[in-house]
Structure formats: structure tokens, C-alpha cells
Design a protein around this motif. Structure first.
Motif: not given
Length: 202
Positions: A182-190
């Protein structure tokens, strides 16, 4: 979607230097790099949650399906039955394309590490028996694995067996294993849905 590492397991004869392989390689790279989450974002961001507990983490089948659809749009055939002359006929190859009367296949790992072994063995046997000209297995890095459905096969777990497959004596063919991340992780995506439901990731 990033490609972190490519391990050449079989690299024999003229095919790895051919125009056909250059075109196939381009198709595979384009298909991997085309995968986005969220759709239309221009990058691939996983929901920031471990996949170790039931109902948590990100699904894997929709990611595979996005790659397969991209290959299909480039002329590849999906879910191709291929008889590699085993006692029990294995399941179909995820994607194939014909090269001078033989097939080149792509497998995208959505199962556990045993499934990864079966995929490599199936492709290696097909090359040994001159049914396949080559194959590529795509699977996550250990870092990406942490955010996916638990126990998905990954590059690090498979790597100790590379010397075994590299010892095969082959006159012509190419077999590679590609580690993606992956390019990154976030809590702001589903979360990426589990199973085959949900929006296409492309």
C-alpha cells in the motif's frame, strides 16, 4: 499500489529477453499500479486497522479483482482452466495470455501461505512440462499483510523456499514473485470490503 520487490525464480532461455515478455511485464505493472483506494484517489490507502481479529482489517478479493479487470482490458483471459498434468486437476489460473502456443499466467494471492505454495508449484510444473512459458505470483509484503484478512500468504513467509524452486532445471521460461504494498494507511478511508462485494478498486 507500490511494487516493493520482484524475485526471479526461473529465468531461462530466450523468453526473458523477448518482446513478448516486455509487453507482458508492462501489462502486469500497469495493472498493479492502476489499483486505487479509495476509488479515484490516485493512490492506494488501507484502512488503518489490524486484520488479526474477526471482522477487522481490509479484504483482499476486491483488490485482486481490480487487477484482473485491468489485465482483461489489455486482452488477458480470466479464470483459465490449465491442465498441468497432475493427478488432480488444479483450479483455473487467475489470468492468462497466449505466447506462441503456450500460456503465460498471473496468480494473485487471496489465500493462506499454503495457497501461495500451491500457486508457485502449479506454475513451475506448467513450465517444466512446456505448458506454460511463464508465470507471476503477486502477493503482499509482510507490512501490508498486517492490515489484511488474517493469514494471507505473504512474500516474507514464502521467501525461504525460493532456493528450492530456483534449483529447477528449465530450458525456457520465466517465473517471478512480485511483492506489492500500500501507499499508506489512514482512519479516514473506508475498509476494503471482504469477499467480492463492494465498489471496484480501480
Amino acid at each position: 499500489m507500490k511494487i516493493i520487490e520482484t524475485e526471479l525464480i526461473i529465468n531461462a532461455g530466450g523468453f526473458p529477453q523477448s518482446k513478448e515478455w516486455q509487453n507482458i511485464h508492462r501489462d502486469i505493472l500497469n495493472a498493479i499500479h492502476s489499483i486505487e483506494w479509495p476509488p479515484g484517489s490516485g493512490s492506494f490507502t488501507l484502512y488503518d486497522e489490524s486484520g488479526k481479529k474477526r471482522g477487522q482489517g481490509n479484504g483482499v478479493k476486491p483488490i485482486k479483482e481490480a487487477c484482473m479487470k485491468k489485465l482483461q482490458s489489455s486482452g488477458w483471459r480470466l479464470e483459465t482452466p490449465v491442465d498441468v498434468a497432475t493427478v488432480r486437476r488444479p483450479g483455473p489460473m487467475d489470468a492468462t495470455i497466449e505466447v506462441n502456443g503456450r500460456l503465460f499466467c498471473v496468480e494473485w494471492e487471496t489465500g493462506n501461505i499454503s495457497s501461495s505454495h500451491r500457486a508457485v508449484n502449479k506454475m513451475a510444473l506448467g513450465i517444466l512440462k512446456d505448458i506454460l512459458i511463464g508465470g507471476v505470483l503477486i502477493l503482499p509484503t509482510r507490512k501490508m499483510y498486517n492490515y489484511l484478512t488474517d493469514r494471507i500468504g505473504n512474500f516474507l513467509e514464502l521467501s525461504p523456499y525460493f532456493p528450492l524452486w530456483k534449483s529447477l532445471q528449465v530450458d525456457e521460461g520465466l517465473l517471478a514473485i512480485i511483492a506489492i504494498e500500500h501507499d499508506g494507511v489512514s482512519k479516514d478511508v473506508e475498509r476494503i470490503p471482504k469477499g467480492t462485494d463492494g465498489r471496484a478498486i480501480i
